[in-house]
Design an enzyme around this catalytic site. Structure first.
Site, PDB file in Angstrom:
ATOM      1  N   CYS A 174     -45.558   8.621 -28.962  1.00 38.84           N
ATOM      2  CA  CYS A 174     -45.058   9.295 -28.163  1.00 38.84           C
ATOM      3  C   CYS A 174     -44.805  10.905 -28.760  1.00 38.84           C
ATOM      4  O   CYS A 174     -45.221  12.037 -27.958  1.00 38.84           O
ATOM      5  CB  CYS A 174     -43.511   8.850 -27.725  1.00 38.84           C
ATOM      6  N   CYS A 190     -47.612  13.804 -28.201  1.00 37.03           N
ATOM      7  CA  CYS A 190     -47.545  14.638 -27.096  1.00 37.03           C
ATOM      8  C   CYS A 190     -46.060  15.307 -26.930  1.00 37.03           C
ATOM      9  O   CYS A 190     -46.088  16.650 -26.864  1.00 37.03           O
ATOM     10  CB  CYS A 190     -47.689  13.768 -25.836  1.00 37.03           C
ATOM     11  N   HIS A 191     -45.039  14.549 -27.291  1.00 36.54           N
ATOM     12  CA  HIS A 191     -43.855  15.028 -26.920  1.00 36.54           C
ATOM     13  C   HIS A 191     -43.195  15.827 -28.178  1.00 36.54           C
ATOM     14  O   HIS A 191     -41.885  16.021 -28.170  1.00 36.54           O
ATOM     15  CB  HIS A 191     -42.795  14.116 -26.457  1.00 36.54           C
ATOM     16  N   CYS A 195     -46.015   6.169 -19.280  1.00 41.38           N
ATOM     17  CA  CYS A 195     -46.650   7.034 -20.357  1.00 41.38           C
ATOM     18  C   CYS A 195     -47.625   6.039 -21.214  1.00 41.38           C
ATOM     19  O   CYS A 195     -48.684   6.418 -21.529  1.00 41.38           O
ATOM     20  CB  CYS A 195     -45.923   7.712 -21.307  1.00 41.38           C
ATOM     21  N   CYS A 241     -21.415  -3.251  -2.836  1.00 40.50           N
ATOM     22  CA  CYS A 241     -20.942  -2.829  -4.158  1.00 40.50           C
ATOM     23  C   CYS A 241     -19.759  -1.883  -3.951  1.00 40.50           C
ATOM     24  O   CYS A 241     -18.934  -1.895  -4.715  1.00 40.50           O
ATOM     25  CB  CYS A 241     -22.094  -1.692  -4.771  1.00 40.50           C
ATOM     26  N   CYS A 271     -15.897  -3.135  -3.917  1.00 43.34           N
ATOM     27  CA  CYS A 271     -15.166  -3.038  -5.168  1.00 43.34           C
ATOM     28  C   CYS A 271     -15.199  -1.715  -5.831  1.00 43.34           C
ATOM     29  O   CYS A 271     -14.140  -1.201  -6.163  1.00 43.34           O
ATOM     30  CB  CYS A 271     -16.049  -4.098  -6.060  1.00 43.34           C
ATOM     31  N   HIS A 272     -16.369  -1.022  -5.846  1.00 40.63           N
ATOM     32  CA  HIS A 272     -16.457   0.167  -6.904  1.00 40.63           C
ATOM     33  C   HIS A 272     -16.188   1.617  -6.196  1.00 40.63           C
ATOM     34  O   HIS A 272     -15.725   2.461  -6.825  1.00 40.63           O
ATOM     35  CB  HIS A 272     -17.945   0.266  -7.256  1.00 40.63           C
ATOM     36  N   ARG A 309     -27.387  -4.749 -15.574  1.00 41.05           N
ATOM     37  CA  ARG A 309     -25.723  -4.728 -15.104  1.00 41.05           C
ATOM     38  C   ARG A 309     -25.752  -4.916 -13.616  1.00 41.05           C
ATOM     39  O   ARG A 309     -24.969  -5.588 -13.086  1.00 41.05           O
ATOM     40  CB  ARG A 309     -25.186  -3.265 -15.525  1.00 41.05           C
ATOM     41  N   CYS A 330     -24.000  -8.080 -11.380  1.00 39.07           N
ATOM     42  CA  CYS A 330     -23.007  -7.761 -10.116  1.00 39.07           C
ATOM     43  C   CYS A 330     -23.635  -8.798  -9.091  1.00 39.07           C
ATOM     44  O   CYS A 330     -22.873  -9.410  -8.188  1.00 39.07           O
ATOM     45  CB  CYS A 330     -22.955  -6.528  -9.622  1.00 39.07           C
TER      46      CYS A 330
END
Lengths: 272, 167
Positions: free
Chosen positions: A88, A91-92, A126, A188, A191-192, A229, A233
């Site tokens: 990585c 290039c970066h 990449c 979703c 609840c959220h 995650r 749910c």
């Protein structure tokens, strides 16, 4: 001066940051709050509502278990991979500079692939394109380590509002967020958006912001991705999960980033 | 739509044969038949289901166990229940179950558990005896109601015993 005229003036100032700011204002204007959305000034990170011990764990890098993943990620950043024998860093160069702010504006639209990519997808892109290496499966330790390392470079930065070309993806993510799913027929949003702060099985429902991922979750005893995650749910809703890496999860991630725009990145965070 | 994660490779490179759609249709019709078996028809009269789903009264003791069990009844995820004090980690998204038997008649309790959406389409309370009109149900739950007719009758019998204490 009207808002439109103000933007016109900003555009005519013609400096690049000012243009970017104007585009931000335009894209915010294009996606106004809806009735059920959390008012911007009421948003809170999961950090704000978790216990003191868990907060202390996140605040101190030597106590945050995700630091182990970060150190792995830092080593992997300079490790040559694939048939191209490139790292990585080749290039970066220094991630502290080149990756600063990147996780705060992902998922982003990749014009070459003509689809949105999250950080994990971008790392795999990449790998296949530049390193000529196999893509890493989701939740693979190296992919989590690299993602954590990249996201770490945005810690403390505000989540950038998605640009215009991400709007269809954000809209698709919102549709999934608001769709009732599974045997329990929940969305979703129910609840959220509608019930955050109230208790589900004894624990306060968080607003569900993506600003700490990938993060160390005490329940997992591991670092995990935002997609993991989200799948948790869906399992709770007794719904069929999407395949990890699928466009649905990337769209949900994009919507969650829009929903959390302006909030501070905490990656890699700690959560209960 | 390609649901294969970029990092995972399919084990089989064989193209899907013509057998697959037929098989899917067969499985779907089997699942539908099963679902029909699992959810029997019932009559709604004046915002209530007056008759037992099984033709028999339920057992209140079994009903209490179902309500208290967060993997079976799921009730305490959202409801608090001061009459089940031994279960910690109760929800506060929905009313306390204490006194439910004073607030509703048996047939009303039954309909509220079977299909709460009839009263409020946006309710978070799931329909416990319904398999149709759902989206992306997890494969292990497909075609099954949350509770069986027998379990619902047990829960109804238990809730009916929860009377408001007169002060």
């Amino acid at each position: 001066m009207t808002a439109a005229r103000r933007i016109f003036h900003i555009l005519h100032a013609a400096s690049l940051p000012a243009c970017a700011a104007a585009i931000c204002i335009l894209s915010l204007a294009a996606a106004p709050l809806r009735a059920g959305d959390i008012p911007l000034n009421q948003r809170q990170s999961g950090y704000d509502t978790m216990g003191r011990d868990t907060r202390a764990m996140q605040d101190d890098d030597t106590a945050n278990p995700a630091t182990l993943w970060l150190l792995d990620g830092e080593a992997l950043w300079s490790k040559k991979e694939g048939a191209a024998g490139k790292a990585c860093a080749d290039c970066h160069t220094d991630a502290a500079t080149s990756m600063k702010g990147v996780a705060a504006r992902y998922p982003a639209f990749n014009t070459k692939q003509n689809k949105p990519l999250d950080i994990e997808g971008r790392i795999n892109n990449c790998r296949t394109e530049h390193q000529q290496a196999q893509p890493l499966p989701f939740e693979n330790k190296d992919l989590l380590a690299l993602t954590a390392y990249v996201a770490r470079q945005s810690r403390g930065m505000a989540i950038a509002p998605p640009p215009e070309n991400m709007q269809p993806v954000v809209d698709q993510g919102r549709a999934i967020f608001e769709k009732r799913q599974g045997q329990l027929n929940l969305s979703c949003a129910q609840c959220h958006d509608d019930n955050w702060g109230r208790k589900l099985a004894g624990s306060a429902i968080p607003q569900g912001h993506p600003n700490g991922y990938p993060l160390y979750r005490l329940e997992w005893q591991s670092v995990g991705s935002l997609q993991r995650r989200l799948r948790n749910c869906l399992i709770g809703m007794r719904a069929e999960g999407y395949a990890l890496g699928s466009p649905e999860y990337v769209a949900l991630e994009a919507f969650l980033m829009w929903r959390a725009r302006g909030m501070k990145m905490e990656s890699p965070a700690v959560r209960p | 739509m390609n649901r294969t994660p970029s990092g995972l490779r399919s084990h089989s490179q064989k193209p899907a044969g013509t057998l697959v759609p037929g098989l899917v249709a067969l499985l779907a019709s089997l699942a539908a038949a099963q679902a029909q078996d699992r959810v029997k028809p019932y009559a709604v009269v004046r915002e209530a289901i007056p008759l037992s789903l099984t033709g028999k009264p339920g057992d209140p003791a079994r009903g209490r166990a179902i309500v208290a069990n967060r993997q079976v009844g799921l009730c305490l995820l959202c409801h608090s229940a001061s009459i089940i004090p031994e279960e910690q980690f109760q929800g506060d998204l929905a009313p306390d179950l204490a006194g439910a038997g004073s607030r509703w008649k048996i047939g009303e309790l039954r309909l509220r558990i079977v299909d709460a959406g009839r009263f409020n389409a946006n309710t978070i309370m799931p329909a416990y005896y319904k398999t149709g009109g759902l989206t992306r149900v997890g494969s292990s739950f497909a075609g099954k109601p949350i509770l069986s007719a027998e379990q619902i009758e047990d829960v109804v019998a238990y809730l009916a015993t929860l009377r408001e204490v007169k002060k």
